[in-house]
Scaffold this motif. Structure first.
Motif, PDB file in Angstrom:
ATOM      1  N   ASP A  51       0.858  -1.180   0.000  1.00  0.00           N
ATOM      2  CA  ASP A  51       0.000   0.000   0.000  1.00  0.00           C
ATOM      3  C   ASP A  51       0.897   1.234   0.000  1.00  0.00           C
ATOM      4  O   ASP A  51       1.692   1.431   0.930  1.00  0.00           O
ATOM      5  CB  ASP A  51      -0.887   0.035   1.247  1.00  0.00           C
ATOM      6  N   LEU A  52       0.771   2.072  -1.025  1.00  0.00           N
ATOM      7  CA  LEU A  52       1.530   3.318  -1.053  1.00  0.00           C
ATOM      8  C   LEU A  52       1.096   4.226   0.097  1.00  0.00           C
ATOM      9  O   LEU A  52      -0.012   4.087   0.625  1.00  0.00           O
ATOM     10  CB  LEU A  52       1.309   4.037  -2.386  1.00  0.00           C
ATOM     11  N   ARG A  53       1.945   5.167   0.462  1.00  0.00           N
ATOM     12  CA  ARG A  53       1.636   6.034   1.607  1.00  0.00           C
ATOM     13  C   ARG A  53       0.295   6.754   1.418  1.00  0.00           C
ATOM     14  O   ARG A  53      -0.008   7.293   0.351  1.00  0.00           O
ATOM     15  CB  ARG A  53       2.756   7.026   1.890  1.00  0.00           C
ATOM     16  N   GLY A  54      -0.510   6.671   2.478  1.00  0.00           N
ATOM     17  CA  GLY A  54      -1.824   7.305   2.446  1.00  0.00           C
ATOM     18  C   GLY A  54      -2.887   6.505   1.732  1.00  0.00           C
ATOM     19  O   GLY A  54      -4.007   6.988   1.541  1.00  0.00           O
ATOM     20  N   HIS A  55      -2.576   5.282   1.339  1.00  0.00           N
ATOM     21  CA  HIS A  55      -3.544   4.397   0.683  1.00  0.00           C
ATOM     22  C   HIS A  55      -3.651   3.104   1.499  1.00  0.00           C
ATOM     23  O   HIS A  55      -2.651   2.629   2.062  1.00  0.00           O
ATOM     24  CB  HIS A  55      -3.114   4.050  -0.740  1.00  0.00           C
ATOM     25  N   GLY A  56      -4.862   2.541   1.536  1.00  0.00           N
ATOM     26  CA  GLY A  56      -5.042   1.275   2.236  1.00  0.00           C
ATOM     27  C   GLY A  56      -4.611   1.380   3.689  1.00  0.00           C
ATOM     28  O   GLY A  56      -5.011   2.279   4.420  1.00  0.00           O
ATOM     29  N   GLY A 172      -9.242   6.594   2.150  1.00  0.00           N
ATOM     30  CA  GLY A 172      -9.390   6.966   3.543  1.00  0.00           C
ATOM     31  C   GLY A 172      -9.752   8.432   3.718  1.00  0.00           C
ATOM     32  O   GLY A 172     -10.741   8.915   3.178  1.00  0.00           O
ATOM     33  N   ASP A 173      -8.908   9.164   4.464  1.00  0.00           N
ATOM     34  CA  ASP A 173      -9.193  10.577   4.714  1.00  0.00           C
ATOM     35  C   ASP A 173      -8.774  11.481   3.564  1.00  0.00           C
ATOM     36  O   ASP A 173      -8.908  12.698   3.639  1.00  0.00           O
ATOM     37  CB  ASP A 173      -8.534  11.042   6.011  1.00  0.00           C
ATOM     38  N   GLY A 174      -8.240  10.902   2.494  1.00  0.00           N
ATOM     39  CA  GLY A 174      -7.918  11.665   1.295  1.00  0.00           C
ATOM     40  C   GLY A 174      -6.509  12.220   1.238  1.00  0.00           C
ATOM     41  O   GLY A 174      -6.062  12.684   0.189  1.00  0.00           O
ATOM     42  N   ALA A 175      -5.774  12.180   2.359  1.00  0.00           N
ATOM     43  CA  ALA A 175      -4.455  12.807   2.392  1.00  0.00           C
ATOM     44  C   ALA A 175      -3.481  12.141   1.427  1.00  0.00           C
ATOM     45  O   ALA A 175      -2.713  12.810   0.723  1.00  0.00           O
ATOM     46  CB  ALA A 175      -3.905  12.788   3.812  1.00  0.00           C
ATOM     47  N   GLY A 176      -3.489  10.820   1.379  1.00  0.00           N
ATOM     48  CA  GLY A 176      -2.592  10.115   0.463  1.00  0.00           C
ATOM     49  C   GLY A 176      -2.993  10.279  -0.987  1.00  0.00           C
ATOM     50  O   GLY A 176      -2.141  10.344  -1.881  1.00  0.00           O
ATOM     51  N   TYR A 177      -4.293  10.363  -1.206  1.00  0.00           N
ATOM     52  CA  TYR A 177      -4.826  10.610  -2.549  1.00  0.00           C
ATOM     53  C   TYR A 177      -4.358  11.967  -3.062  1.00  0.00           C
ATOM     54  O   TYR A 177      -3.859  12.091  -4.185  1.00  0.00           O
ATOM     55  CB  TYR A 177      -6.349  10.531  -2.470  1.00  0.00           C
ATOM     56  N   ALA A 178      -4.465  12.985  -2.220  1.00  0.00           N
ATOM     57  CA  ALA A 178      -4.009  14.317  -2.607  1.00  0.00           C
ATOM     58  C   ALA A 178      -2.503  14.330  -2.836  1.00  0.00           C
ATOM     59  O   ALA A 178      -2.013  14.933  -3.796  1.00  0.00           O
ATOM     60  CB  ALA A 178      -4.385  15.334  -1.525  1.00  0.00           C
ATOM     61  N   ASN A 179      -1.758  13.649  -1.955  1.00  0.00           N
ATOM     62  CA  ASN A 179      -0.306  13.593  -2.093  1.00  0.00           C
ATOM     63  C   ASN A 179       0.103  12.957  -3.420  1.00  0.00           C
ATOM     64  O   ASN A 179       0.970  13.476  -4.140  1.00  0.00           O
ATOM     65  CB  ASN A 179       0.279  12.790  -0.930  1.00  0.00           C
ATOM     66  N   ALA A 180      -0.529  11.847  -3.755  1.00  0.00           N
ATOM     67  CA  ALA A 180      -0.187  11.143  -4.999  1.00  0.00           C
ATOM     68  C   ALA A 180      -0.644  11.930  -6.222  1.00  0.00           C
ATOM     69  O   ALA A 180       0.038  11.934  -7.256  1.00  0.00           O
ATOM     70  CB  ALA A 180      -0.823   9.753  -4.994  1.00  0.00           C
ATOM     71  N   ALA A 181      -1.793  12.599  -6.121  1.00  0.00           N
ATOM     72  CA  ALA A 181      -2.260  13.424  -7.238  1.00  0.00           C
ATOM     73  C   ALA A 181      -1.272  14.552  -7.520  1.00  0.00           C
ATOM     74  O   ALA A 181      -0.977  14.870  -8.686  1.00  0.00           O
ATOM     75  CB  ALA A 181      -3.644  13.984  -6.939  1.00  0.00           C
TER      76      ALA A 181
END
Length: 263
Positions: A51-56, A172-181
């Motif tokens: 799981d990449l950071r902020g995912h899973g 999850g809380d979206g932080a990892g999604y935003a980071n990866a985006a």
């Protein structure tokens, strides 16, 4: 599930089988479950799906919003958990794999870049920044709704609702999604393309026949820049090809890993 302390994050991963090491890296708004079918099938390999950071199950940690950090996370995993391995990445995961292969070629013995871009245009960069901004503005419901709409656009025939539910859960809380985006948006100002010549291992580029998010042009840029690369296409599928054609996707992964010496 096992975890590994790698720098500022404890990375969760799934490990299965025995034999040559293969590391799978998921895309934006996914997690290790993306690769479950491959791990269940490839019992003759020691497969890892992290799981990449902020995912899973992996926390976001001190996220920097750039590809270099995600690259270094994978390098740490290869150094401390799996050892040198064939690495397969989807979309975001493909850029992470190629960046790691360019940085530490002794750790990546073969690479598979699936639906992957080494550079993004202005519209794509804006696309990623807008999605990161929704999270930063605290509007997680809007981010989730946008993610569901994006999921539908990335498919040609699979159930968008079910896959959208899965992707929303993964962020999850979206932080990892935003980071990866933001890491993907950064490929406009700092493309990976100039570093492709440093990827010395054999590489297979896999494209989707109807992928408008990562079209054939993106694959051609990779093929032009990589010293040793071949191309395989999964026909009639969108960007999220594993959902559009699970059997065709599985065959492409299986045959590509065979080409890279992992069977």
């Amino acid at each position: 599930m096992p975890t590994a302390e790698l720098g500022d994050v404890r990375v969760q991963y799934r490990a299965e089988g025995s034999g040559p090491a293969v590391v799978f890296v998921h895309g934006l708004a996914e997690d290790h479950r993306t690769w479950q079918a491959q791990q269940d099938e490839l019992t003759g390999c020691r497969t890892y799906a992290l799981d990449l950071r902020g995912h899973g199950g992996t926390p976001v940690g001190r996220a920097s919003g750039d590809l270099a950090q995600l690259r270094d996370d994978l390098i740490a995993f290869l150094s401390e958990v799996s050892g040198p391995a064939v690495c397969a990445g989807f979309s975001l995961g493909g850029t992470v794999v190629l960046a790691a292969a360019a940085r530490r070629p002794e750790l990546v013995t073969g690479a598979m870049a699936i639906a992957t871009s080494s550079v993004v245009g202005r519209a794509a960069a804006d696309f990623f920044r807008e999605r990161a901004q929704q999270v930063r503005d605290g509007d997680l419901e809007a981010a989730r709704a946008t993610l569901r709409a994006d999921t539908a656009e990335m498919l040609t025939r699979a159930d968008a609702a079910a896959l959208g539910d899965y992707r929303v859960e993964c962020i999850g809380d979206g932080a990892g999604y935003a980071n990866a985006a933001l890491a993907m948006a950064g490929l406009r100002e700092e493309p990976l393309t100039p570093l492709l010549s440093k990827v010395t291992c054999p590489t297979v580029v896999v494209g989707g026949g109807k992928d408008v998010f990562c079209p054939r042009k993106a694959s051609e840029i990779l093929l032009d820049g990589l010293p040793e690369a071949s191309y395989r296409e999964v026909p009639d599928v969108g960007h999220l090809m594993r959902a559009d054609d699970p059997a065709g996707f599985a065959e492409a992964v299986r045959e590509s890993l065979g080409d890279l010496g992992a069977r």
